[in-house]
Design an enzyme around this catalytic site. Structure first.
Site, short mmCIF file in Angstrom:
data_model
loop_
_atom_site.label_atom_id
_atom_site.label_comp_id
_atom_site.label_asym_id
_atom_site.label_seq_id
_atom_site.Cartn_x
_atom_site.Cartn_y
_atom_site.Cartn_z
CB ILE A 165 19.97 47.83 -5.03
CG1 ILE A 165 20.83 47.47 -6.24
CG2 ILE A 165 20.76 47.60 -3.75
CD1 ILE A 165 21.97 48.42 -6.45
CB VAL A 229 14.00 51.73 -4.45
CG1 VAL A 229 15.15 51.96 -5.42
CG2 VAL A 229 12.85 51.00 -5.15
CG HIS A 230 20.49 51.49 -1.85
ND1 HIS A 230 21.18 52.63 -2.22
CD2 HIS A 230 21.16 50.97 -0.79
CE1 HIS A 230 22.23 52.78 -1.42
NE2 HIS A 230 22.24 51.79 -0.54
N PRO A 231 18.48 54.28 -2.14
CG PRO A 231 18.76 55.75 -0.34
CD PRO A 231 18.77 54.29 -0.69
CB ALA A 233 18.65 51.37 -6.90
#
Length: 337
Positions: A165, A229-231, A233
């Site tokens: 994500i 990257v989303h935190p 994920a």
């Protein structure tokens, strides 16, 4: 104790709870009872099928806290990405523009829509409860399915990919989507991801630009978001990096998150795992190991602290053997955490 096992229909309510808590962008885990029911039905059929090569199968696992019976996470594997619908990615490329008269040569970063990764096996649907993020449970939820692949290699491709994500905020705004996808759809990133989870991302992808996108023409915010990257994920991403997955070559076409890939032969939990016979007994327990029973429909995996070295006999506590439903004479597959 924590147990990774195939999902069953009685898990539906708990799976939907997990789906409702998962971050935006996990379209393989939609918060919809009908879609999740179909997911479990397809998984049960895949576990029960006789398979000699990777095809349309999908395998869905749940992480159960055995003391309470509640689910603490879930994860999945699709045997062949793009088997039933195209699997699109943006490929990072460099175009060279050259003028001999002006003696100028420019290298320009571009994104090209492709389905290079079609046919690879795909890790999907990863989610763990917040309290387990960064803990051993996250390792079991992610890497336990790799032990399943190690025991049943005929069911999977020679390479594996994972979509991670990308960046978005609490309001569901994605810089990459706003710079690219929103120009082709009159909807927000959050709306596009929800629609993709309820139906399919493939038909949305078919309306994306099929000509190369020149990255310098995108906003600074979109360029900065590419490959990030989303935190929520980050834990999953870090595990995959330790497993030997590579990034930089492909990104997601919706949020610009990295799409990582690896050859099965180079994945740590597969290449460095051992298949060994066991005996039940007392052990001092000095190192943590992922352990799987090697079965198909009755697949079970857990984490236990053992005193074992390669080449030595494996002694396992009775409660671990019981949790894995092991029988005398069977072997287990294990790898250090």
């Amino acid at each position: 104790m924590l147990l990774l096992r195939p999902a069953r229909m009685s898990d539906l309510a708990e799976v939907q709870r997990l789906a409702s808590e998962s971050p935006l962008g996990v379209t393989s885990l939609p918060n919809d009872a009908g879609r999740l029911r179909d997911k479990i039905v397809a998984s049960e059929a895949s576990f029960g099928a006789e398979v000699s090569f990777n095809g349309e199968e999908s395998y869905f696992f749940v992480l159960e806290e055995t003391d309470s019976g509640q689910l603490a996470g879930c994860s999945g594997i699709i045997a062949s990405a793009g088997y039933s619908e195209p699997f699109y990615s943006f490929r990072n490329e460099t175009f060279v523009h050259n003028s001999r008269q002006l003696n100028i040569q420019n290298k320009i970063h571009v994104l090209s829509l492709c389905h290079d990764l079609t046919g690879n096996s795909l890790l999907t649907s990863f989610h763990v409860d917040h309290g387990l993020a960064g803990a051993a449970g996250a390792e079991l939820n992610s890497r336990g399915r790799l032990l399943f692949m190690a025991d049943h290699p005929e069911r999977f491709a020679d390479a594996v990919v994972v979509e991670i994500i990308g960046q978005s905020d609490e309001q569901g705004q994605s810089p990459f989507w706003n710079a690219v996808g929103r120009n082709f759809f009159d909807m927000s990133y959050a709306e596009a991801e929800r629609l993709g989870g309820m139906r399919s991302r493939a038909y949305l992808a078919e309306l994306m630009p099929h000509y190369p996108i020149y990255v310098p023409l995108l906003s600074d915010e979109a360029q900065d978001a590419m490959g990030l990257v989303h935190p929520r994920a980050q834990v999953s991403f870090d595990i995959l990096m330790r497993e030997g997955f590579e990034t930089d070559h492909y990104i997601d076409i919706f949020d610009g998150g990295p799409t990582v890939h690896a050859r099965v032969s180079g994945i740590r939990s597969i290449a460095h795992s051992h298949e060994v016979a066991f005996a039940v007994g007392k052990t001092s327990g000095e190192r943590a190991f992922l352990i799987a029973n090697g079965r198909l429909q009755d697949f079970r995996a857990t984490i236990a602290t053992l005193d074992w070295m390669p080449g030595a006999p494996l002694v396992m506590p009775a409660d671990v053997a019981e949790l894995l439903e092991l029988r005398t004479g069977e072997s287990v597959r294990l790898v250090s955490v």
